[in-house]
Scaffold this active site. Structure first.
Site, PDB file in Angstrom:
ATOM      1  N   CYS A  56      41.221   9.664 -55.812  1.00 47.88           N
ATOM      2  CA  CYS A  56      42.494   9.194 -55.276  1.00 47.88           C
ATOM      3  C   CYS A  56      43.361  10.422 -55.004  1.00 47.88           C
ATOM      4  O   CYS A  56      43.707  11.151 -55.928  1.00 47.88           O
ATOM      5  CB  CYS A  56      43.103   8.285 -56.347  1.00 47.88           C
ATOM      6  SG  CYS A  56      44.693   7.644 -55.935  1.00 47.88           S
ATOM      7  N   CYS A 109      57.618   1.818 -57.585  1.00 44.99           N
ATOM      8  CA  CYS A 109      56.717   2.972 -57.503  1.00 44.99           C
ATOM      9  C   CYS A 109      57.374   4.238 -58.048  1.00 44.99           C
ATOM     10  O   CYS A 109      58.479   4.600 -57.622  1.00 44.99           O
ATOM     11  CB  CYS A 109      56.296   3.180 -56.047  1.00 44.99           C
ATOM     12  SG  CYS A 109      55.323   4.676 -55.807  1.00 44.99           S
ATOM     13  N   GLU A 154      49.482  14.954 -57.786  1.00 47.76           N
ATOM     14  CA  GLU A 154      48.406  14.535 -58.675  1.00 47.76           C
ATOM     15  C   GLU A 154      47.218  13.985 -57.894  1.00 47.76           C
ATOM     16  O   GLU A 154      47.378  13.384 -56.825  1.00 47.76           O
ATOM     17  CB  GLU A 154      48.942  13.470 -59.638  1.00 47.76           C
ATOM     18  CG  GLU A 154      50.079  14.034 -60.468  1.00 47.76           C
ATOM     19  CD  GLU A 154      50.593  13.093 -61.541  1.00 47.76           C
ATOM     20  OE1 GLU A 154      51.365  13.529 -62.384  1.00 47.76           O
ATOM     21  OE2 GLU A 154      50.218  11.910 -61.537  1.00 47.76           O
ATOM     22  N   GLU A 178      53.057   8.754 -48.640  1.00 45.56           N
ATOM     23  CA  GLU A 178      52.644   7.792 -47.609  1.00 45.56           C
ATOM     24  C   GLU A 178      51.843   8.557 -46.551  1.00 45.56           C
ATOM     25  O   GLU A 178      52.420   9.311 -45.752  1.00 45.56           O
ATOM     26  CB  GLU A 178      53.907   7.134 -47.018  1.00 45.56           C
ATOM     27  CG  GLU A 178      53.697   6.367 -45.734  1.00 45.56           C
ATOM     28  CD  GLU A 178      52.588   5.320 -45.807  1.00 45.56           C
ATOM     29  OE1 GLU A 178      52.583   4.495 -46.736  1.00 45.56           O
ATOM     30  OE2 GLU A 178      51.720   5.330 -44.917  1.00 45.56           O
ATOM     31  N   CYS A 234      59.661   2.376 -52.378  1.00 50.28           N
ATOM     32  CA  CYS A 234      59.286   1.032 -52.828  1.00 50.28           C
ATOM     33  C   CYS A 234      59.811   0.841 -54.254  1.00 50.28           C
ATOM     34  O   CYS A 234      59.779   1.771 -55.070  1.00 50.28           O
ATOM     35  CB  CYS A 234      57.768   0.852 -52.772  1.00 50.28           C
ATOM     36  SG  CYS A 234      57.142   1.045 -51.094  1.00 50.28           S
ATOM     37  N   CYS A 288      47.693   3.823 -60.583  1.00 48.76           N
ATOM     38  CA  CYS A 288      48.436   3.656 -59.340  1.00 48.76           C
ATOM     39  C   CYS A 288      49.924   3.541 -59.605  1.00 48.76           C
ATOM     40  O   CYS A 288      50.348   2.765 -60.445  1.00 48.76           O
ATOM     41  CB  CYS A 288      48.079   2.301 -58.739  1.00 48.76           C
ATOM     42  SG  CYS A 288      46.955   2.373 -57.433  1.00 48.76           S
ATOM     43  N   CYS A 293      57.866  10.677 -52.045  1.00 50.64           N
ATOM     44  CA  CYS A 293      57.731   9.757 -50.910  1.00 50.64           C
ATOM     45  C   CYS A 293      59.109   9.239 -50.540  1.00 50.64           C
ATOM     46  O   CYS A 293      59.924   8.923 -51.409  1.00 50.64           O
ATOM     47  CB  CYS A 293      56.814   8.585 -51.279  1.00 50.64           C
ATOM     48  SG  CYS A 293      56.563   7.437 -49.905  1.00 50.64           S
ATOM     49  N   ASN A 340      51.859  -1.186 -62.968  1.00 52.52           N
ATOM     50  CA  ASN A 340      51.846  -0.152 -64.002  1.00 52.52           C
ATOM     51  C   ASN A 340      53.270   0.298 -64.258  1.00 52.52           C
ATOM     52  O   ASN A 340      53.892   0.910 -63.396  1.00 52.52           O
ATOM     53  CB  ASN A 340      50.995   1.040 -63.551  1.00 52.52           C
ATOM     54  CG  ASN A 340      49.549   0.629 -63.403  1.00 52.52           C
ATOM     55  OD1 ASN A 340      48.949   0.095 -64.333  1.00 52.52           O
ATOM     56  ND2 ASN A 340      48.993   0.834 -62.226  1.00 52.52           N
TER      57      ASN A 340
HETATM   58  N1  SAH Z   1      52.010   5.126 -49.858  1.00 54.53           N
HETATM   59  C1  SAH Z   1      50.791   4.431 -49.775  1.00 54.53           C
HETATM   60  C2  SAH Z   1      49.706   4.986 -50.673  1.00 54.53           C
HETATM   61  C3  SAH Z   1      50.091   5.432 -52.054  1.00 54.53           C
HETATM   62  S1  SAH Z   1      50.529   4.195 -53.192  1.00 54.53           S
HETATM   63  C4  SAH Z   1      50.996   2.958 -50.020  1.00 54.53           C
HETATM   64  O1  SAH Z   1      52.067   2.579 -50.453  1.00 54.53           O
HETATM   65  O2  SAH Z   1      50.069   2.192 -49.726  1.00 54.53           O
HETATM   66  C5  SAH Z   1      48.962   3.411 -53.581  1.00 54.53           C
HETATM   67  C6  SAH Z   1      49.097   1.978 -54.062  1.00 54.53           C
HETATM   68  O3  SAH Z   1      49.725   1.914 -55.356  1.00 54.53           O
HETATM   69  C7  SAH Z   1      49.952   1.126 -53.139  1.00 54.53           C
HETATM   70  O4  SAH Z   1      49.379  -0.125 -52.923  1.00 54.53           O
HETATM   71  C8  SAH Z   1      51.211   0.988 -53.958  1.00 54.53           C
HETATM   72  O5  SAH Z   1      51.983  -0.097 -53.539  1.00 54.53           O
HETATM   73  C9  SAH Z   1      50.678   0.860 -55.350  1.00 54.53           C
HETATM   74  N2  SAH Z   1      51.673   1.067 -56.402  1.00 54.53           N
HETATM   75  C10 SAH Z   1      52.794   1.801 -56.328  1.00 54.53           C
HETATM   76  N3  SAH Z   1      53.458   1.750 -57.509  1.00 54.53           N
HETATM   77  C11 SAH Z   1      52.724   0.971 -58.330  1.00 54.53           C
HETATM   78  C12 SAH Z   1      52.880   0.579 -59.702  1.00 54.53           C
HETATM   79  N4  SAH Z   1      53.894   0.993 -60.436  1.00 54.53           N
HETATM   80  N5  SAH Z   1      51.918  -0.223 -60.228  1.00 54.53           N
HETATM   81  C13 SAH Z   1      50.860  -0.607 -59.495  1.00 54.53           C
HETATM   82  N6  SAH Z   1      50.658  -0.240 -58.205  1.00 54.53           N
HETATM   83  C14 SAH Z   1      51.587   0.535 -57.634  1.00 54.53           C
HETATM   84 FE1  SF4 Z   2      55.674   5.642 -51.074  1.00 51.83          FE
HETATM   85 FE2  SF4 Z   2      53.472   4.137 -51.359  1.00 51.83          FE
HETATM   86 FE3  SF4 Z   2      55.119   4.583 -53.441  1.00 51.83          FE
HETATM   87 FE4  SF4 Z   2      55.916   3.020 -51.438  1.00 51.83          FE
HETATM   88  S1  SF4 Z   2      54.217   2.634 -52.846  1.00 51.83           S
HETATM   89  S2  SF4 Z   2      57.150   4.628 -52.421  1.00 51.83           S
HETATM   90  S3  SF4 Z   2      54.984   4.039 -49.680  1.00 51.83           S
HETATM   91  S4  SF4 Z   2      53.905   6.103 -52.379  1.00 51.83           S
END
Ligand code: SAH
Ligand code: SF4
Length: 368
Positions: A109, A123, A96, A170, A120, A343, A116, A300
């Site tokens: 974005c 996410c 996306e 990532e 995390c 995000c 990934c 989110n």
């Molecule tokens: N992998 C990279 C970039 C993609 S994620 C990273 O982790 O930085 C982009 C951002 O969205 C990151 O700061 C991530 O921690 C955040 N993110 C992931 N899941 C989220 C969620 N459910 N709600 C809000 N932010 C989230």
């Molecule tokens: Fe991957 Fe970024 Fe999501 Fe963590 S927050 S699982 S590094 S996309």
């Protein structure tokens, strides 16, 4: 992306590789710059239409090369102007891309991987598991489509003024493919964006933060999300490999290589997990006096996840506390709610459907 096996895809090749390609065809290096202008600035992908290349060269190019873009599966437009695209990434999966218009800028974005591996806890992309790295062509192709489809601003500037690697994946785990993309984003022969307007967001692949500082000096955002290792180990598992002290050291070295460069620390606000004033104080102690600013992201939610978003009041108090302690802190506005474009909600609906059909909970690819 439709493959035509024997032709070289010139999309996403950095200038140096294109120059080498033209040299092999017996052409001068400046052909590379001409081609880049056609592809990225004029949006032309047919060699036959590239009128300042000789007919003979156009025929040679047609015989051995192509400009192959990722295939758009779906475009959704939100009521608030946010646009989301789904690009096919093979085997029924998709990545996306999201455009977020604001008064003074338009941010795109982009995704760097299908899924990934870093998992995390909060996410949706992580919950999907890792499938594969996107190629440079598939990454810059997202930008190409957005630039082609979005109308220019009233002042004549391109709709997309800023690029953030905050979609799926990532970026620093796909290092070799993002470097050519960064080069094209800032190249005067391609998109010509200022380095400050291109942001790589990472959850903390320390060795590649150091490399990035030398290879391409763009803006850096770091997904911190917790002010101590115990909590961060739980939320961002890569922390077990690179704890906060090591991560921050690499950040300060990154900032030191480029004067006036602040690092943005992203901090997702999870109710009763990392959102107390004590956490704010701990965070301030880590970052105070450093070239750092904090961006709070309201969590989110997505189906099947245990966390909840901190209340608006909690987020406000947390932000105020950071400011009282002397930090620059902002809170991200949530946009595109009606099209799941926020995000961390990006997981590729096509692959979701495939998973539902297969009755799988998670798609885990065998290797990175
Ligand atoms: N992998 C990279 C970039 C993609 S994620 C990273 O982790 O930085 C982009 C951002 O969205 C990151 O700061 C991530 O921690 C955040 N993110 C992931 N899941 C989220 C969620 N459910 N709600 C809000 N932010 C989230
Ligand atoms: Fe991957 Fe970024 Fe999501 Fe963590 S927050 S699982 S590094 S996309």
């Amino acid at each position: 992306m439709t493959a035509s096996a024997d032709k070289l895809n010139l999309l996403g090749l950095p200038q140096g590789s294109l120059e080498q390609f033209f040299a092999e065809l017996g052409e001068k290096p400046f052909r590379a710059r001409q081609l880049m202008q056609w592809i990225y600035q004029r949006g032309e992908t047919r060699f036959s239409a590239m009128s300042d290349l000789s007919l003979k060269l156009r025929e040679k190019l047609d015989a051995c090369a192509e400009v192959r873009l990722p295939e758009t599966k779906l475009r959704q437009d939100s009521k608030d102007g946010t646009v989301k695209w789904l690009f096919a990434s093979g085997f029924g999966q998709a990545v996306e891309t999201v455009f977020i218009p604001e008064a003074t800028r338009g941010t795109l974005c982009i995704s760097s991987q299908v899924g990934c591996a870093l998992d995390c806890a909060f996410c949706a992309t992580g919950a999907q598991g890792f499938n594969r790295n996107l190629t440079s062509a598939e990454i810059i192709g997202q930008v190409w489509h957005a630039m082609q489809q979005l109308p220019r601003r009233p002042n004549g500037e391109a709709a997309v003024s800023n690029i953030v690697f905050m979609g799926m994946g990532e970026p620093l785990a796909n290092y070799k493919n993002i470097i050519p993309v960064l080069e094209l984003l800032v190249s005067d022969w391609a998109y010509g964006l200022s380095r400050r307007r291109v942001t790589v967001s990472t959850s903390g692949i320390v060795s590649n933060i150091e490399k990035l500082a030398d290879d391409c000096n763009v803006a850096l955002a770091v997904s911190l999300h917790a002010p101590n290792d115990e909590l961060r180990n739980r939320l961002v598992p890569i922390n077990k490999m690179h704890p906060i002290s090591e991560l921050l050291e690499s950040c300060w070295r990154y900032a030191a290589k480029h004067s006036n460069r602040f690092i943005t620390f992203e901090y997702v606000m999870l109710r009763d997990v990392n959102d107390s004033l004590q956490h704010a104080d701990e965070l301030a102690a880590l970052l105070l006096g450093k070239p750092a600013k904090v961006n709070l992201i309201p969590f989110n939610p997505f189906t099947g996840n245990e966390f909840a978003r901190s209340s608006a009041d909690t987020i406000r108090h947390f932000q105020e506390r950071l400011r009282q302690r002397g930090l620059v802190a902002t809170t991200r506005k949530t946009r595109g709610d009606d099209i799941d474009a926020a995000c961390g909600q990006l997981a590729g609906k096509v692959s979701d459907r495939v998973r539902v059909r297969l009755g799988e909970k998670k798609v885990r690819a065998a290797s990175a």
